[in-house]
Write a protein that holds these residues in place. Structure first.
Motif, PDB file in Angstrom:
ATOM      1  N   GLU A  32       0.807  -1.217   0.000  1.00  0.00           N
ATOM      2  CA  GLU A  32       0.000   0.000   0.000  1.00  0.00           C
ATOM      3  C   GLU A  32       0.844   1.272   0.000  1.00  0.00           C
ATOM      4  OE1 GLU A  32       0.229  -1.424   4.352  1.00  0.00           O
ATOM      5  OE2 GLU A  32      -0.018  -2.311   2.361  1.00  0.00           O
ATOM      6  N   LEU A  33       2.119   1.170   0.390  1.00  0.00           N
ATOM      7  CA  LEU A  33       2.986   2.342   0.411  1.00  0.00           C
ATOM      8  C   LEU A  33       3.551   2.667  -0.968  1.00  0.00           C
ATOM      9  CD1 LEU A  33       5.017   1.793   3.720  1.00  0.00           C
ATOM     10  CD2 LEU A  33       2.974   3.166   3.364  1.00  0.00           C
ATOM     11  N   VAL A  34       3.710   1.654  -1.800  1.00  0.00           N
ATOM     12  CA  VAL A  34       4.330   1.887  -3.112  1.00  0.00           C
ATOM     13  C   VAL A  34       3.333   1.841  -4.263  1.00  0.00           C
ATOM     14  CG1 VAL A  34       6.640   1.153  -2.439  1.00  0.00           C
ATOM     15  CG2 VAL A  34       4.980  -0.568  -3.189  1.00  0.00           C
ATOM     16  N   GLN A  35       2.141   1.322  -4.035  1.00  0.00           N
ATOM     17  CA  GLN A  35       1.174   1.211  -5.124  1.00  0.00           C
ATOM     18  C   GLN A  35       0.841   2.566  -5.755  1.00  0.00           C
ATOM     19  OE1 GLN A  35      -2.223  -1.245  -4.349  1.00  0.00           O
ATOM     20  NE2 GLN A  35      -3.323  -0.558  -6.182  1.00  0.00           N
ATOM     21  N   PRO A  36       0.639   3.648  -4.983  1.00  0.00           N
ATOM     22  CA  PRO A  36       0.337   4.933  -5.630  1.00  0.00           C
ATOM     23  C   PRO A  36       1.439   5.381  -6.595  1.00  0.00           C
ATOM     24  CG  PRO A  36      -0.171   5.042  -3.289  1.00  0.00           C
ATOM     25  CD  PRO A  36       0.563   3.758  -3.506  1.00  0.00           C
ATOM     26  N   LEU A  37       2.675   5.062  -6.285  1.00  0.00           N
ATOM     27  CA  LEU A  37       3.785   5.412  -7.168  1.00  0.00           C
ATOM     28  C   LEU A  37       3.720   4.611  -8.461  1.00  0.00           C
ATOM     29  CD1 LEU A  37       6.325   5.293  -4.292  1.00  0.00           C
ATOM     30  CD2 LEU A  37       5.976   7.354  -5.649  1.00  0.00           C
ATOM     31  N   PHE A  38       3.474   3.321  -8.341  1.00  0.00           N
ATOM     32  CA  PHE A  38       3.435   2.469  -9.515  1.00  0.00           C
ATOM     33  C   PHE A  38       2.223   2.790 -10.397  1.00  0.00           C
ATOM     34  CE2 PHE A  38       5.783  -0.890  -6.795  1.00  0.00           C
ATOM     35  CZ  PHE A  38       6.981  -0.222  -7.009  1.00  0.00           C
TER      36      PHE A  38
END
Length: 334
Positions: A32-38
């Motif tokens: 959930e911490l990196v999904q917005p970036l991807f």
């Protein structure tokens, strides 16, 4: 095509043929911490990001997969973890002017194998009711007997506390570090357990008065209705080392040696160092952007300014094994 999640249970040596518009990431960071970036990267480039969340055994998995590994990039937290994947020989150097321009030299591997993406400070959470302003100012002060029965912490064998101990070791040497560990242990209100947020909960519950934690957990607590009372019970204090600054660690990325989608992987690395991605890190994860000129979020700004310690990340990583041995020798978590 939206982001796909590759389960960490996929056996080694079963890599599918590389797809032209994909990039595969092994991540130690919570999805959930990196999904917005991807998601933002895919929207901008059309390249799908496939993520395997690998909580443990990252190096062992990459070593076992060897040249057949489907992973293009490794994303992780803590300089020691980045150093470990490089030392294992499973990454490759990346000579890229865009990354060099975006990421200051102190946040890059001298050999160009790993690149920092965000930073975070290891701070003290202090009870608003039971700790006066200025009562704690240094990491050394945590060993003062005035804190007896007043400190909570996650296990000191956890990555974040090992890194802090390695930094202490760099500043003061092994004898002073052992004495400090013994002093902090003597001041514990209870046996080390849980994570950084659970220590703040313990402060809120009156079980202790101060704890160690990373800055961004304050933002995460304020975003969770159940944890808002915990966050509101504490102040953030930026301690320093005597003669130094506040301890800082990083999250970062490295390209694997196999990298079947190298060009796409490089595009993702460049995106993660871009203004857009750095702003997402700042607003969504409450971390400090590494790229100069990208502002912190308003919430993070409200926590105040601090002077980062000047100790190099590579020196911190070098001292990690000795720091961990000292922690184990004093049986800190026992």
């Amino acid at each position: 095509m939206t982001q796909r999640i590759l389960l960490a249970l996929i056996p080694a040596l079963t890599a599918a043929p590389a797809l032209a518009e994909d990039v595969n990431v092994y991540s130690h960071r919570q999805p959930e911490l990196v999904q917005p970036l991807f998601d933002a990267f895919t929207a901008e480039t059309g390249i799908n990001v496939n993520v395997a969340f690998v909580d443990k055994g990252m190096v062992e998995r990459l070593t076992a997969e060897g040249a057949r590994s489907p992973a293009d990039l490794v994303m992780t937290v803590d300089i020691a973890r980045l150093d470990q994947v490089v030392a294992a020989g499973v990454t490759q150097a990346v000579d890229d002017p865009a990354l060099e321009a975006a990421i200051p030299a102190e946040f890059r591997d001298p050999g160009q194998h790993w690149f920092g993406l965000t930073s975070r400070a290891r701070i003290v959470y202090a009870s608003k009711d039971r700790v006066a302003p200025g009562e704690v100012t240094t990491y050394e002060d945590l060993a003062d007997p005035k804190w007896k029965g007043r400190i909570c912490t996650r296990p000191f064998t956890s990555d974040y506390n090992v890194a802090l101990t390695a930094a202490f070791l760099a500043h003061h040497g092994p004898e002073a570090t052992r004495a400090w560990l013994e002093g902090v242990k003597a001041n514990l209100a209870k046996r080390p357990e849980g994570n950084d947020r659970s220590q703040v909960k313990s402060i809120w519950a009156g079980e202790c008065d101060i704890s160690l934690g990373n800055t961004y957990y304050m933002g995460q607590m304020l975003a969770d209705p159940e944890q808002i009372p915990w966050a509101n019970a504490v102040n953030i204090v930026f301690p320093v080392f005597e003669g130094g600054g506040t301890h800082v660690n990083i999250s970062g990325v490295a390209m694997t040696k196999s990298a079947p989608n190298r060009d796409n992987a490089l595009k993702l690395m460049e995106f993660l160092a871009s203004d857009e991605a750095q702003r997402i890190y700042a607003e969504t994860n409450h971390e400090f952007p590494i790229k100069p000129g990208v502002a912190r979020s308003a919430l993070v700004e409200s926590w105040g300014e601090f002077t980062p310690d000047s100790l190099s990340l590579t020196e911190m990583a070098r001292l990690r094994p000795e720091a961990l041995k000292l922690i184990e020798d004093v049986n800190f978590d026992g």
